[in-house]
Structures are given as structure tokens and as C-alpha cells.
Scaffold this active site. Structure first.
Site, mmCIF file in Angstrom:
data_model
loop_
_atom_site.group_PDB
_atom_site.id
_atom_site.type_symbol
_atom_site.label_atom_id
_atom_site.label_comp_id
_atom_site.label_asym_id
_atom_site.label_seq_id
_atom_site.Cartn_x
_atom_site.Cartn_y
_atom_site.Cartn_z
ATOM 1 N N THR A 158 -0.868 0.857 8.095
ATOM 2 C CA THR A 158 -0.349 0.734 6.729
ATOM 3 C C THR A 158 0.841 1.675 6.581
ATOM 4 O O THR A 158 0.803 2.812 7.079
ATOM 5 C CB THR A 158 -1.401 1.065 5.645
ATOM 6 N N ASP A 187 1.554 3.226 4.125
ATOM 7 C CA ASP A 187 1.196 4.313 3.203
ATOM 8 C C ASP A 187 0.711 5.574 3.927
ATOM 9 O O ASP A 187 0.658 6.641 3.326
ATOM 10 C CB ASP A 187 0.087 3.860 2.243
ATOM 11 N N ASP A 204 -2.213 6.504 4.514
ATOM 12 C CA ASP A 204 -3.236 7.125 3.656
ATOM 13 C C ASP A 204 -4.662 6.942 4.184
ATOM 14 O O ASP A 204 -5.612 6.929 3.403
ATOM 15 C CB ASP A 204 -3.123 6.564 2.224
ATOM 16 N N ASP A 248 -7.549 0.926 4.265
ATOM 17 C CA ASP A 248 -8.875 1.229 3.720
ATOM 18 C C ASP A 248 -9.666 -0.004 3.308
ATOM 19 O O ASP A 248 -10.855 -0.128 3.609
ATOM 20 C CB ASP A 248 -8.698 2.100 2.473
ATOM 21 N N ARG A 254 1.294 3.069 -4.021
ATOM 22 C CA ARG A 254 0.677 3.022 -5.349
ATOM 23 C C ARG A 254 -0.211 4.246 -5.564
ATOM 24 O O ARG A 254 -0.230 4.833 -6.630
ATOM 25 C CB ARG A 254 -0.131 1.727 -5.489
ATOM 26 N N GLY A 267 -1.847 -5.230 3.239
ATOM 27 C CA GLY A 267 -0.388 -5.246 3.365
ATOM 28 C C GLY A 267 0.026 -5.130 4.825
ATOM 29 O O GLY A 267 -0.545 -4.330 5.564
ATOM 30 N N ARG A 282 -5.063 -10.437 1.150
ATOM 31 C CA ARG A 282 -6.112 -9.653 0.496
ATOM 32 C C ARG A 282 -7.064 -10.704 -0.056
ATOM 33 O O ARG A 282 -6.661 -11.544 -0.853
ATOM 34 C CB ARG A 282 -5.526 -8.803 -0.632
HETATM 35 O O1 F6P Z 1 -0.577 -0.783 1.155
HETATM 36 C C1 F6P Z 1 0.744 -0.998 1.452
HETATM 37 C C2 F6P Z 1 1.538 -1.343 0.216
HETATM 38 O O2 F6P Z 1 2.846 -1.649 0.623
HETATM 39 C C3 F6P Z 1 1.556 -0.276 -0.878
HETATM 40 O O3 F6P Z 1 2.459 0.766 -0.637
HETATM 41 C C4 F6P Z 1 1.897 -1.084 -2.082
HETATM 42 O O4 F6P Z 1 1.455 -0.448 -3.245
HETATM 43 C C5 F6P Z 1 1.171 -2.374 -1.838
HETATM 44 O O5 F6P Z 1 0.990 -2.479 -0.437
HETATM 45 C C6 F6P Z 1 1.879 -3.599 -2.333
HETATM 46 O O6 F6P Z 1 1.099 -4.702 -2.065
HETATM 47 P P1 F6P Z 1 1.582 -6.208 -2.222
HETATM 48 O O7 F6P Z 1 2.539 -6.507 -1.101
HETATM 49 O O8 F6P Z 1 0.344 -7.009 -2.123
HETATM 50 O O9 F6P Z 1 2.259 -6.294 -3.546
#
Ligand code: F6P
Length: 327
Positions: free
Chosen positions: A127, A129, A131, A105, A173, A13, A74
Site C-alpha cells: 500500500t 500508505d 501504514d 490492513d 486518509r 488500493g 474493495r
Molecule cells: O490505501 C491507499 C489509498 O490510496 C489511500 O491513501 C486513499 O485514502 C485510498 O486508497 C483511496 O482509495 P480509492 O482509490 O478507493 O478512492
């Protein structure tokens, strides 16, 4: 012979400040006489050889730009051993001595897999997050918090006027850092995060009743994405609150707006420092590291160790939120 040519990618992301990290890598490499190949769309680009030479001027004016000029993805293909081998072959073919990858990660797990095929890597944590365990701070977090806060401050105005409850879903998430910080910053009545189990009756309904007794006529409930998914969705949680307490509950899912926008000062500066550090440690012969920042000081960790570390919510943060919301 040290590192001559670096491959640079952003993956997972996106996060505000990724571009500032890209700029810092390219500029620091330039100063040190190292070439940089930009890899498009994360590990997908590495598998398919989608690369371009990055020059000093390629990154002009990038510190303040949101998103990532390298694109991100991804990559399911890279999750297979065959994909990793193909990416390693591309690196060898293109003369890439090392990879700098900017992401979370999953990005670092990819880098670790690649390093098994003798392509060294350095990871820069980015990120929203926040995290990543080896660092107090990940690029993009502060900007995302401020974006969410700005939106929720606006929601509060209209919730107050109508004496309603605003249930706001923020991203995360598996991690509640964003929810906890934002919740404290907006003075939320309730904050639900994936890391802490909660009892709907005691921790949501009774809490809101107590707030009512203390004079609250409108409410802000912050729900992290992971909690919403577990309960079905945010609308289900809103219905449950409305049924129990008879409030007019409105749901706002902030979604990807939290990942966009100009990075703020903290993210621009952190990304610039981390980008520089990543190139300099490679130049000095350190490989397979993840950059971190602890109490303002840049550090780097062995990639395997970094991936084994775990990060919980800061208990003081969670506690502060709890105490200030009169629980
Ligand atoms: O990892 C960052 C993030 O924004 C999370 O908070 C979220 O769950 C996820 O990516 C959403 O991913 P995508 O944009 O692929 O739906």
C-alpha cells in the site's frame, strides 16, 4: 501433504510493485512444484470463482509494470459472514489449500476471516500508505513518494516564478507517512498529517510568516488527504491561508497519479523478496502470517497479532520536517 495449490489475489488500493509480488509468488511456486490460481478482483473473485491458472509465462515481464494484472477491488460482499463462507466454499471446490493476498490492513482482515473457515492465508503488505504496523515498509510507498516529489518539484518552479503558495494534497486518509516523507524531501514549509493535531494559527500561519521573514517568497504546504477531509477539503484550507496571509494559494490534488507508474528499484526488489518468502513459508507449513521487513530483514507475524499492532509516524521524521521548516 504440504500446500499443493495456492490462490493468489490483490485487494484494496493498488500499489506499484504488486505485479512484481505476483510474479515472485508464481515463479517461487513453480520452482517448488506448487500450482497457482490467479483470483481476479480480490475477494470478489474468490466469492464468484473468477480464477485462472497462472503459469511461469503468465508473469513474464511483470516486475516493472504498474497496477496489478489480477485487478483489485474493495469487496462489500466479503465484509459479510455470508460472503466469507461463500469464498471459503469456492476455495474448497477449487482445491485451493491456501491464499496469498497482496494488499493492506483490510486485505489482511479478510484473510483472517477466511482462515476461520480453515482456509489458511499469508499476507504481503502493499500500500502506498505504508501504514501496516508489522513492517517498516510496504510495497509501493517509495514509488508513490517519488511520483509526488517529481510533481511537487515542478510545482515549486512555477510557484517561485509567481511568488505563490502551492497547497498540495497527497493521499493518506488515515496515515501521514507519505505526506511526511514527501514534505521532507521537497522542503515543504508546512506538513499536515492526520496523526498529529495542529493549531492553524501557530502551526500554519505563524510558521509561514516566520518563513517570509527568513526570505521565503513562495511556499509549499503538504496536506494529507485525511486532514483535508476533516477541514472540508483542501480548497477550504487554501482559502483560510489566503485570507490570513494574503498569498495567492493554488491547490493541487495529486490523487491517483500517486498509485500508478512503474515501480522503482526498492519496490521491485522488496516485492520480489516478499513474494518468494510468502510461498516458502507456506511450503514449510507456516500459516496465517503477514510478511514484514524490519531493518532490511524479512520476517513474518501471526495474522491476528499483526492486525492488533499499531503504527505511528516515526517521531524523528516528523521532528526533522519541523526543524528543517524553521518552526
Ligand atoms: O490505501 C491507499 C489509498 O490510496 C489511500 O491513501 C486513499 O485514502 C485510498 O486508497 C483511496 O482509495 P480509492 O482509490 O478507493 O478512492
Amino acid at each position: 501433504m504440504g500446500v499443493q495449490r495456492i490462490g493468489l489475489l490483490t485487494s484494496g488500493g493498488d500499489a506499484p510493485g504488486m505485479n512484481a509480488a505476483v510474479r515472485a509468488v508464481v515463479r517461487t511456486a513453480f520452482v517448488n512444484g506448487i500450482e497457482v490460481l490467479g483470483i481476479r478482483r480480490g475477494y470478489n473473485g474468490l466469492i464468484h470463482g473468477d480464477v485462472f491458472e497462472m503459469e511461469h509465462k503468465t508473469v513474464n515481464g511483470l516486475t516493472g509494470r504498474g497496477g496489478t494484472i489480477l485487478y483489485t477491488a474493495r469487496s462489500p460482499e466479503f465484509a459479510t459472514d455470508e460472503g466469507v463462507q461463500r469464498a471459503a466454499k469456492t476455495c474448497k471446490f477449487l482445491g485451493i489449500d491456501a491464499i496469498i493476498c497482496v494488499g493492506g490492513d483490510g486485505t489482511f482482515r479478510g484473510a483472517r476471516d477466511l482462515s476461520k473457515y480453515n482456509i489458511p492465508a499469508v499476507g504481503i503488505p502493499a500500500t502506498i500508505d505504508n501504514d501496516i504496523a508489522c513492517t517498516n515498509y510496504t510495497i509501493g510507498f517509495d514509488t508513490a513518494c517519488n511520483t509526488a516529489i517529481d510533481a511537487i518539484d515542478k510545482l515549486r518552479d512555477t510557484m517561485q516564478s509567481h511568488e505563490r503558495c502551492s497547497l498540495v494534497e497527497v493521499m493518506g486518509r488515515n496515515a501521514g507517512h507519505l505526506a511526511a516523507y514527501v514534505g521532507i524531501a521537497v522542503g515543504a514549509n508546512v506538513i499536515l498529517v492526520p496523526e498529529r493535531p495542529y493549531d492553524f494559527h501557530n502551526d500554519v500561519i505563524e510558521k509561514m510568516r516566520r518563513s517570509r521573514i527568513h526570505g521565503h517568497n513562495h511556499f509549499i504546504v503538504i496536506v494529507a488527504e485525511g486532514v483535508a477531509e476533516k477541514e472540508g477539503d483542501s480548497h477550504q484550507i487554501a482559502r483560510n491561508i489566503a485570507d490570513e496571509i494574503g498569498l495567492d494559494v493554488r491547490v493541487t490534488i495529486l490523487g491517483h497519479i500517486q498509485r500508478g507508474g512503474q515501480p522503482n528499484a526498492r519496490d521491485r526488489v522488496t516485492a520480489s523478496r516478499m513474494g518468494r518468502h510468502a510461498v516458502e513459508i507456506l511450503r514449510d507449513g507456516k500459516i496465517n502470517r503477514v510478511i514484514g521487513i524490519q531493518d532490511g530483514v524479512l520476517q513474518d507475524f501471526d495474522i491476528d497479532e499483526a492486525l492488533l499492532m499499531e503504527k505511528d509516524l516515526q517521531e524523528t521524521m516528523y521532528d526533522t520536517a519541523r526543524i528543517l521548516s524553521l518552526s
